[in-house]
Design a protein around this motif. Structure first.
Motif, PDB file in Angstrom:
ATOM      1  N   GLU A  58       0.818  -1.207   0.000  1.00  0.00           N
ATOM      2  CA  GLU A  58       0.000   0.000   0.000  1.00  0.00           C
ATOM      3  C   GLU A  58       0.850   1.255   0.000  1.00  0.00           C
ATOM      4  N   ASP A  59       2.123   1.138   0.418  1.00  0.00           N
ATOM      5  CA  ASP A  59       2.993   2.309   0.475  1.00  0.00           C
ATOM      6  C   ASP A  59       3.586   2.657  -0.892  1.00  0.00           C
ATOM      7  N   ARG A  98      -2.345  -7.877  -3.099  1.00  0.00           N
ATOM      8  CA  ARG A  98      -2.704  -6.483  -2.800  1.00  0.00           C
ATOM      9  C   ARG A  98      -2.126  -5.534  -3.839  1.00  0.00           C
ATOM     10  N   LEU A  99      -0.882  -5.784  -4.249  1.00  0.00           N
ATOM     11  CA  LEU A  99      -0.268  -4.934  -5.266  1.00  0.00           C
ATOM     12  C   LEU A  99      -1.009  -5.083  -6.589  1.00  0.00           C
ATOM     13  N   ARG A 102      -4.293  -3.235  -6.590  1.00  0.00           N
ATOM     14  CA  ARG A 102      -4.113  -1.788  -6.749  1.00  0.00           C
ATOM     15  C   ARG A 102      -3.738  -1.436  -8.188  1.00  0.00           C
TER      16      ARG A 102
END
Length: 490
Positions: A58-59, A98-99, A102
């Motif tokens: 998320e960063d 998650r990546l 996104r």
């Protein structure tokens, strides 16, 4: 600074074995603005390097946007995942999903890597239709990654067999031990189908160009034990061979473990789905289809190859461009010293390398002649049913690259359907035939590259010197390369 007109592509894990090979291949292709991620903060900010920790995806800043992303990062190997199942799963499954989520949400096309480890290795050549049954923690993580990614829209997944680079990993460890005077043990009951990083990069580039989605597989052409691989690697070092000892992989128990997959990739051949429906027969995939649907085509095909064989009789080294399943290629092999058969489609090349009855006498390799010449020099070359598929703007580059692969007195034989024949062609043939020519046009085109061009006509299986506008098929034989050939000159 964003390159105008070029898609922006992100290689996740550009410092790794596959990621670095892909990054090099993409830069060579020159069609993309290439960015890569690193997990080392010291490397971030240098060139097009961005910092990414898959434990905290998320960063990672996606505000500038990427058209394509290829996820090559992760914790690799059975031992590392078994030693830290929770930590490795955080990277290999949770972080990558998650990546990818996104990236997809931001408009990126995503490709991710998986492994033959999703299967238990109990037999060879697992296909995408076989249900996963992993036996290791690494395999379970790859299975779970696949399931999660397949739930996302527009994602491609590529399963690979073992990727080996001679300068890193297991081969490098063997080198160090053997040079230090130690013995090494290599499993004789665990078989691998090794891939080179450059091969994987080539396949990934093809998937990128197609924006391919779905599940694919790419396997090495061979299946050999770790022990056999080690003996081959050090075959020219008899002083080391004596210290390479066979050992049993306890994970195999009393049996054998296999690494191989059935290669399943998208293909440029428009008929490929139909070809798969007929099935791979002893004749070869494309020829088996012809035999099952229109047997007389075999007579035409073999007649064309026989004509080429007689025109190139006695040549020392001959190159076929666009061999497909290479059904007729052995006819030429009978008349020449050595034969290399190339095709730009991995599916046909890999199938020939694995199952062609003359694979021990014909060198099969993947090469796109539009992109560049082939290493090595040949005194004869030919292509049948290829030039009509080359876009007119690329045809000169194609033949120039052929000429660069030929000796000065080399002979080039081109076979192509005539322009006049296209009113009788099937719809699928018409769709792929973007560059058919009349006899005079073919002669004029070939005279740009060769001092002498001989034109022949063909109807069914008969080659003759008759009226070209009434021919269904044309042959042009180019002899004597024109001096000073260059792209500017043509």
């Amino acid at each position: 600074m964003r390159s105008p007109g070029k898609p922006r592509l992100l290689v996740v894990g550009a410092d790794g074995l596959i990621g670095s090979a892909l990054e090099r291949r993409l830069c060579e292709a020159g069609r993309f603005e290439v960015w890569g991620t690193t997990r080392t903060r010291e490397s971030a900010g240098s060139g097009n390097r961005l910092y990414l920790d898959l434990r905290a995806p998320e960063d990672f800043d996606l505000s500038t946007g990427f058209d394509i992303a290829v996820i090559c990062a992760g914790v690799g190997g059975e031992a590392a995942c078994a030693a830290d199942p929770d930590g490795s799963r955080q990277v290999n499954v949770t972080g990558q999903v998650r990546l990818a989520d996104r990236l997809v949400a931001s408009g990126s096309h995503v490709l991710a890597l998986s492994s033959n480890a999703v299967f238990d290795g109990s037999r060879e050549l697992f296909s995408t239709a076989d249900p996963p049954a992993p036996r290791t923690e690494y395999g379970r993580q790859k299975r779970d990654l696949e399931v999660a990614l397949q739930a996302l829209p527009g994602v491609g997944i590529l399963r690979l067999t073992k990727v080996l680079d001679v300068s890193t990993g297991l081969p490098a460890r063997w080198d160090r031990e053997l040079e230090a005077g130690n013995a090494v043990e290599a499993f004789d009951n665990h078989f691998i189908s090794p891939l080179a990083p450059e091969e994987v990069a080539s396949v990934l580039l093809g998937l990128i160009d197609r924006r391919a989605t779905g599940l694919f597989q790419f396997s090495g052409a061979e299946s050999l034990s770790f022990h056999a691989y080690a003996l081959r690697r050090y075959a020219d070092r008899p002083d080391l061979l004596a210290r390479i000892r066979p050992a049993r992989d306890p994970a195999a128990g009393d049996g054998v473990l296999y690494n191989s997959l059935r290669t399943e990739l998208p293909t440029e051949e428009g008929q490929y789905e139909d070809l798969k429906g007929v099935g791979a027969q002893a004749l070869g995939l494309m020829t088996g289809y012809a035999y099952a649907t229109n047997p007389k085509r075999l007579a035409f095909t073999l007649s064309r190859y026989k004509f080429v064989a007689k025109m190139l009789t006695g040549k020392t080294s001959v190159l076929e461009i666009g061999c497909a399943d290479a059904f007729g290629t052995p006819l030429v092999l009978q008349e020449v010293g050595a034969l290399t058969a190339a095709d730009f489609d991995w599916m046909f090349v890999r199938e020939a390398q694995v199952s062609h009855p003359f694979r021990d006498r014909i060198t099969f390799l993947r090469h796109d002649m539009v992109e560049g010449p082939l290493e090595g020099v040949f005194d004869g070359a030919f292509c049948l049913d290829v030039l009509e598929h080359i876009a007119p703007e690329a045809e000169s580059r194609f033949v120039l690259n052929v000429c660069e692969s030929l000796t000065d007195d080399g002979v080039f034989v081109v076979g192509i359907p005539s322009l006049e024949s296209q009113v009788y062609a099937s719809e699928i043939s018409k769709a792929g035939h973007v560059n058919c020519k009349t006899g005079e046009d073919l002669r004029a085109f070939m005279l740009k590259f060769f001092s002498n061009v001989f034109l022949f006509s063909m109807n069914d299986e008969v080659v003759h010197t008759g009226y070209a506008p009434m021919a269904h098929y044309l042959f042009a034989i180019g002899c004597g390369k024109r001096p000073g050939l260059s792209a500017a000159g043509v």
